[in-house]
Design a protein around this motif. Structure first.
Motif, PDB file in Angstrom:
ATOM      1  N   GLY A 354     -24.025 -55.279   2.595  1.00  0.00           N
ATOM      2  CA  GLY A 354     -24.640 -55.209   1.140  1.00  0.00           C
ATOM      3  C   GLY A 354     -24.241 -53.787   0.676  1.00  0.00           C
ATOM      4  O   GLY A 354     -24.116 -53.669  -0.706  1.00  0.00           O
ATOM      5  N   VAL A 355     -23.892 -52.882   1.335  1.00  0.00           N
ATOM      6  CA  VAL A 355     -23.638 -51.461   0.942  1.00  0.00           C
ATOM      7  C   VAL A 355     -22.056 -51.700   0.059  1.00  0.00           C
ATOM      8  O   VAL A 355     -22.019 -51.157  -0.818  1.00  0.00           O
ATOM      9  CB  VAL A 355     -23.555 -50.284   1.753  1.00  0.00           C
ATOM     10  CG1 VAL A 355     -23.124 -49.005   1.189  1.00  0.00           C
ATOM     11  CG2 VAL A 355     -25.101 -50.094   2.144  1.00  0.00           C
ATOM     12  N   MET A 356     -21.159 -52.181   0.742  1.00  0.00           N
ATOM     13  CA  MET A 356     -19.867 -52.415   0.191  1.00  0.00           C
ATOM     14  C   MET A 356     -19.844 -53.297  -0.875  1.00  0.00           C
ATOM     15  O   MET A 356     -19.334 -53.207  -1.509  1.00  0.00           O
ATOM     16  CB  MET A 356     -19.015 -52.825   1.383  1.00  0.00           C
ATOM     17  CG  MET A 356     -17.691 -53.132   1.032  1.00  0.00           C
ATOM     18  SD  MET A 356     -17.197 -54.995   0.804  1.00  0.00           S
ATOM     19  CE  MET A 356     -15.485 -54.838   0.476  1.00  0.00           C
ATOM     20  N   ALA A 357     -20.895 -54.275  -0.705  1.00  0.00           N
ATOM     21  CA  ALA A 357     -20.632 -55.261  -1.870  1.00  0.00           C
ATOM     22  C   ALA A 357     -21.590 -54.948  -3.208  1.00  0.00           C
ATOM     23  O   ALA A 357     -21.871 -55.697  -3.965  1.00  0.00           O
ATOM     24  CB  ALA A 357     -21.658 -56.793  -1.300  1.00  0.00           C
ATOM     25  N   SER A 358     -22.239 -53.606  -2.980  1.00  0.00           N
ATOM     26  CA  SER A 358     -22.925 -53.408  -4.194  1.00  0.00           C
ATOM     27  C   SER A 358     -22.552 -52.130  -4.735  1.00  0.00           C
ATOM     28  O   SER A 358     -21.356 -52.032  -5.219  1.00  0.00           O
ATOM     29  CB  SER A 358     -24.478 -53.340  -4.055  1.00  0.00           C
ATOM     30  OG  SER A 358     -24.581 -52.399  -2.889  1.00  0.00           O
ATOM     31  N   PHE A 359     -23.190 -50.838  -4.471  1.00  0.00           N
ATOM     32  CA  PHE A 359     -22.796 -49.567  -5.118  1.00  0.00           C
ATOM     33  C   PHE A 359     -21.721 -49.151  -4.251  1.00  0.00           C
ATOM     34  O   PHE A 359     -21.087 -48.045  -5.081  1.00  0.00           O
ATOM     35  CB  PHE A 359     -24.070 -48.782  -5.207  1.00  0.00           C
ATOM     36  CG  PHE A 359     -24.622 -48.210  -3.782  1.00  0.00           C
ATOM     37  CD1 PHE A 359     -23.995 -47.234  -3.066  1.00  0.00           C
ATOM     38  CD2 PHE A 359     -25.415 -49.127  -2.906  1.00  0.00           C
ATOM     39  CE1 PHE A 359     -24.514 -46.817  -1.646  1.00  0.00           C
ATOM     40  CE2 PHE A 359     -26.133 -48.764  -1.790  1.00  0.00           C
ATOM     41  CZ  PHE A 359     -25.526 -47.644  -1.069  1.00  0.00           C
ATOM     42  N   GLY A 360     -21.077 -49.468  -3.379  1.00  0.00           N
ATOM     43  CA  GLY A 360     -19.840 -48.884  -2.720  1.00  0.00           C
ATOM     44  C   GLY A 360     -18.697 -49.137  -3.371  1.00  0.00           C
ATOM     45  O   GLY A 360     -17.669 -48.645  -3.505  1.00  0.00           O
TER      46      GLY A 360
END
Length: 434
Positions: A354-360
């Motif tokens: 989820g980090v890569m798929a959002s603000f990352g």
């Protein structure tokens, strides 16, 4: 001499090795570092590169920015070391340090405790046999055979009603072609018959209720057992949090605050992978959101150093909601500052889920470290889910950069200089500029 003692001859001298590791009153001491893994060894750090596995002296590793001296591989860094690398010394000002996670769903399962209980007294009062059932309940639970005597279709005619209701004796009339109706039962007999019918209906209702309730209770117990299989693998969530807080010295998996980079004020957040794999829970999402809102108010550039395994499963859907919350805050930041906004995510190894798929991946300029592992789902998960073979190296930053996923691939030792030059091209100025 014990049966486990061994007699040996060394240099013509007879020695006895006892089971207590004593040789002629000399105690054989064990090496304290013999079974310590390399990653926990107080002296050496093992390189994570599969082609290297070199031993780096820990005392000098920090001075080399956690870069392997043999192959140049970027080893993992703590959030404290990242902050020293990213901002000017003495300018760090933390924000929202008092936020910490709780167990929102109380997932600690105790098999000794009945997870679902019900009050038998309350049920018995609700379905008391002394209570009379209404006509609707009678018609709902009674079968056709039981209500045959009281069928609404067999209504009495007007003549029969006048015959029974008249106070005077009925006048002589022509005999009806129909057979004479049965005599009306007395009020006492009718009440006893109704009472027997009510008891029969109630017994059937209670039997049906008990079957449905047992079915419901068995389903809930199966859900509880499944929950125990998923989360009953050792310490509870709160115990894990306490353990990682003592180990890392942080309340959760991120540090947020303000600082200066080449005397330019910035808002910065650095994730701590050693805290539950840098997983994103409610606190991580809230701290990043507040940091973005603070940067919007103060008109500061934002740097987020990502190192995470994704959303934290112990918090369920609450952790997934952080993706949308942070993305909405970044959208407001861009709209508010218009062309004066600058958000730079720095993707380190690993950045997944989820980090890569959002603000990352929402930055104005996305920077990644060489050889960093960056993916939404792991190689094994993709292969087992889609039944396909994932080639080696397709989830490494170098390959993804060639495919255009990032804007720049920056080595760790040149990162601060690149950021400094980047800020010079944007309308952000040092504090001492007059």
């Amino acid at each position: 001499m014990n049966s486990n003692d061994i007699d040996v001859t060394v240099g013509g001298t007879d020695l006895t090795i006892s089971s207590d590791n004593v040789i002629d009153n000399v105690i054989v001491e064990e090496n304290p570092y013999e079974e310590i893994p390399y990653e926990e060894n107080p002296l050496w750090v093992l390189c994570e590169n599969e082609d290297c596995y070199g031993l780096n002296y820990k005392k000098f590793l920090k001075e080399k920015m956690n870069i392997c001296e043999y192959c140049g591989f970027n080893l993992k860094m703590s959030s404290f070391d990242r902050l020293e690398l990213s901002i000017d010394p003495g300018t760090w000002n933390p924000l929202n340090e008092d936020l910490f996670s709780l167990d929102p769903f109380e997932l600690s399962f105790d098999p000794e405790r009945e997870p679902f209980e019900y009050d038998e007294v309350e049920l018995s009062e609700e379905f008391n046999s002394d209570d009379e059932l209404s006509d609707e309940q009678l018609s709902e639970f009674n079968s056709e055979e039981e209500l045959e005597e009281f069928n609404s279709d067999d209504e009495l005619s007007d003549e029969q009603l006048s015959e029974f209701n008249s106070e005077e004796e009925p006048s002589e009339e022509k005999p009806s072609e129909k057979e004479p109706s049965e005599e009306k039962p007395s009020e006492k007999e009718l009440s006893e018959e109704q009472k027997t019918l009510q008891e029969k209906i109630l017994s059937e209702f209670e039997e049906r209720f008990n079957l449905e309730f047992e079915k419901f209770q068995s389903e809930r117990e199966e859900e509880a057992r499944a929950l125990a299989l998923k989360f009953g693998d050792g310490p509870s969530y709160t115990e894990r949090l306490d353990s990682y807080q003592k180990e890392t010295g942080l309340p959760d998996a991120i540090q947020t605050g303000t600082g200066q980079l080449n005397e330019v004020p910035i808002a910065i957040g650095v994730m701590e992978f050693e805290f539950m794999g840098g997983s994103m829970g409610s606190v991580v999402g809230e701290k990043i959101t507040r940091l973005v809102e603070y940067a919007t108010t103060k008109r500061l550039p934002i740097i987020l150093v990502c190192a995470s395994g994704g959303a934290r499963m112990q918090e369920g859907s609450l952790s997934l909601m952080q993706m949308a919350k942070i993305s909405a805050a970044l959208y407001d930041y861009e709209c508010e500052l218009n062309n004066k906004s600058l958000y730079v995510p720095i993707l380190t190894s690993p950045t997944t889920g989820g980090v890569m798929a959002s603000f990352g991946m929402l930055g104005d300029i996305i920077i990644a470290e060489p050889d960093a592992y960056i993916a939404f789902a792991g190689k094994r998960v993709i292969e087992q889910t889609l039944n396909i073979i994932i080639p080696e190296g397709v989830q490494v930053a170098d390959y993804l950069f060639e495919q255009g996923l990032f804007d720049s691939l920056v080595p760790r030792n040149t990162l601060k200089g690149i950021l400094r030059d980047l800020f010079r091209r944007y309308p952000f100025f040092p504090l001492n500029l007059t």
